[in-house]
Write an enzyme that holds these catalytic residues in place. Structure first.
Site, mmCIF file in Angstrom:
data_model
loop_
_atom_site.group_PDB
_atom_site.id
_atom_site.type_symbol
_atom_site.label_atom_id
_atom_site.label_comp_id
_atom_site.label_asym_id
_atom_site.label_seq_id
_atom_site.Cartn_x
_atom_site.Cartn_y
_atom_site.Cartn_z
ATOM 1 N N GLN A 1 2.970 9.956 1.511
ATOM 2 C CA GLN A 1 4.258 9.295 1.736
ATOM 3 C C GLN A 1 5.277 9.657 0.656
ATOM 4 O O GLN A 1 6.479 9.455 0.856
ATOM 5 C CB GLN A 1 4.094 7.771 1.784
ATOM 6 N N HIS B 1 -4.875 1.431 7.514
ATOM 7 C CA HIS B 1 -3.503 1.939 7.674
ATOM 8 C C HIS B 1 -3.265 3.111 6.716
ATOM 9 O O HIS B 1 -2.717 4.151 7.109
ATOM 10 C CB HIS B 1 -2.527 0.780 7.396
ATOM 11 N N GLU B 2 -3.696 2.962 5.456
ATOM 12 C CA GLU B 2 -3.487 4.026 4.464
ATOM 13 C C GLU B 2 -4.335 5.253 4.782
ATOM 14 O O GLU B 2 -3.888 6.395 4.601
ATOM 15 C CB GLU B 2 -3.818 3.530 3.052
ATOM 16 N N GLY C 1 0.852 -1.187 0.000
ATOM 17 C CA GLY C 1 0.000 0.000 0.000
ATOM 18 C C GLY C 1 0.885 1.233 0.000
ATOM 19 O O GLY C 1 2.051 1.158 0.393
ATOM 20 N N HIS D 1 -2.786 7.515 7.170
ATOM 21 C CA HIS D 1 -1.780 8.415 6.577
ATOM 22 C C HIS D 1 -2.420 9.726 6.114
ATOM 23 O O HIS D 1 -1.795 10.788 6.187
ATOM 24 C CB HIS D 1 -1.096 7.756 5.379
ATOM 25 N N CYS E 1 5.450 -0.297 7.788
ATOM 26 C CA CYS E 1 5.161 0.904 6.999
ATOM 27 C C CYS E 1 6.429 1.315 6.278
ATOM 28 O O CYS E 1 7.508 1.343 6.875
ATOM 29 C CB CYS E 1 4.695 2.032 7.920
ATOM 30 N N LEU E 2 6.296 1.662 5.019
ATOM 31 C CA LEU E 2 7.464 2.086 4.238
ATOM 32 C C LEU E 2 8.076 3.366 4.805
ATOM 33 O O LEU E 2 9.252 3.636 4.565
ATOM 34 C CB LEU E 2 7.072 2.285 2.771
HETATM 35 O O1 GNR Z 1 3.832 -2.611 2.700
HETATM 36 C C1 GNR Z 1 3.115 -2.448 3.696
HETATM 37 N N1 GNR Z 1 2.758 -3.535 4.428
HETATM 38 C C2 GNR Z 1 1.786 -3.510 5.428
HETATM 39 C C3 GNR Z 1 1.695 -4.599 6.267
HETATM 40 C C4 GNR Z 1 0.742 -4.634 7.258
HETATM 41 C C5 GNR Z 1 -0.124 -3.570 7.410
HETATM 42 C C6 GNR Z 1 -0.033 -2.464 6.594
HETATM 43 C C7 GNR Z 1 0.920 -2.441 5.592
HETATM 44 S S1 GNR Z 1 1.006 -1.062 4.542
HETATM 45 C C8 GNR Z 1 2.697 -1.094 4.123
HETATM 46 C C9 GNR Z 1 3.025 -0.029 3.094
HETATM 47 C C10 GNR Z 1 2.785 1.337 3.693
HETATM 48 O O2 GNR Z 1 3.520 1.880 4.462
HETATM 49 N N2 GNR Z 1 1.663 1.912 3.384
HETATM 50 O O3 GNR Z 1 1.344 3.102 3.927
HETATM 51 NI NI NI Z 2 2.320 3.164 5.849
#
Ligand code: GNR
Ligand code: NI
Length: 175
Positions: free
Chosen positions: A51, A141-142, A46, A145, A99-100
């Site tokens: 980001q 999660h997104e 995601g 952000h 999270c990246l």
């Molecule tokens: O790559 C991602 N893996 C992930 C694993 C578990 C819950 C959420 C994520 S999202 C993350 C990529 C990211 O930072 N998206 O904002």
């Molecule tokens: Ni993230």
């Protein structure tokens, strides 16, 4: 297409509140293409526009497991523009998130296991669906952000500070 640099903690730009996409244009679709390229290269499942430094309410997700057919990776790209979460189950489920923008750190977060959401796709089409499982986890999660919220904000202050310290230390050793 272009690979975009991904912002990492403690960059204050990750704390911006993203603003609605006013119209889905070719420029929007170019950003979406660049975001997918960046997400696949990372690799991640995601990515929210903020980001990559664009504080717009736009995110991409692809939950496809790595698989190759006829020499090409199989893709399942999904685009969410101006997403709204308008209903969620009372039951939370834990999932180990990463999270990246919080490199190489993972921790369990509880979130509702079932949500209803509305959004636009890259063609400006409206969607309204019930979402469960992994997609519910990643979409929430997104969407965090878009409000400047990171998964570490759902942890205790002790756990959050441990993670931020580890990242600072790793960066210092790499320098
Ligand atoms: O790559 C991602 N893996 C992930 C694993 C578990 C819950 C959420 C994520 S999202 C993350 C990529 C990211 O930072 N998206 O904002
Ligand atoms: Ni993230």
């Amino acid at each position: 297409m272009a690979l975009l640099p991904i912002l990492e903690v403690p960059d204050p730009r990750l704390r911006q509140i993203s603003t609605p996409v006013e119209a889905v244009t070719d420029e929007t679709r170019q950003l979406i293409a660049d975001m997918f390229e960046t997400m696949y290269a990372a690799p991640g499942i995601g990515l929210a526009a903020v980001q990559v430094g664009v504080p717009k309410r736009l995110l991409v997700i692809d939950l496809q497991e790595p698989e190759v057919e006829e020499g090409e990776p199989v893709r399942d790209p999904r685009v969410f523009i101006n997403p709204e979460l308008y209903e969620h189950s009372d039951q939370d489920v834990p999932y180990t998130e990463g999270c990246l923008s919080v490199p190489d750190q993972y921790a369990e977060v509880d979130r509702p296991d079932r949500i209803r959401a509305r959004w636009l796709d890259e063609n400006g089409q409206q969607h309204d669906e019930e979402i469960t499982g992994m997609l519910a986890v990643v979409l929430q999660h997104e969407m965090d952000h878009l409000e400047g919220v990171l998964f570490i904000d759902h942890l205790s202050r002790l756990k959050r500070e441990m993670i931020l310290r580890k990242i600072a230390k790793a960066r210092k050793q790499a320098a």
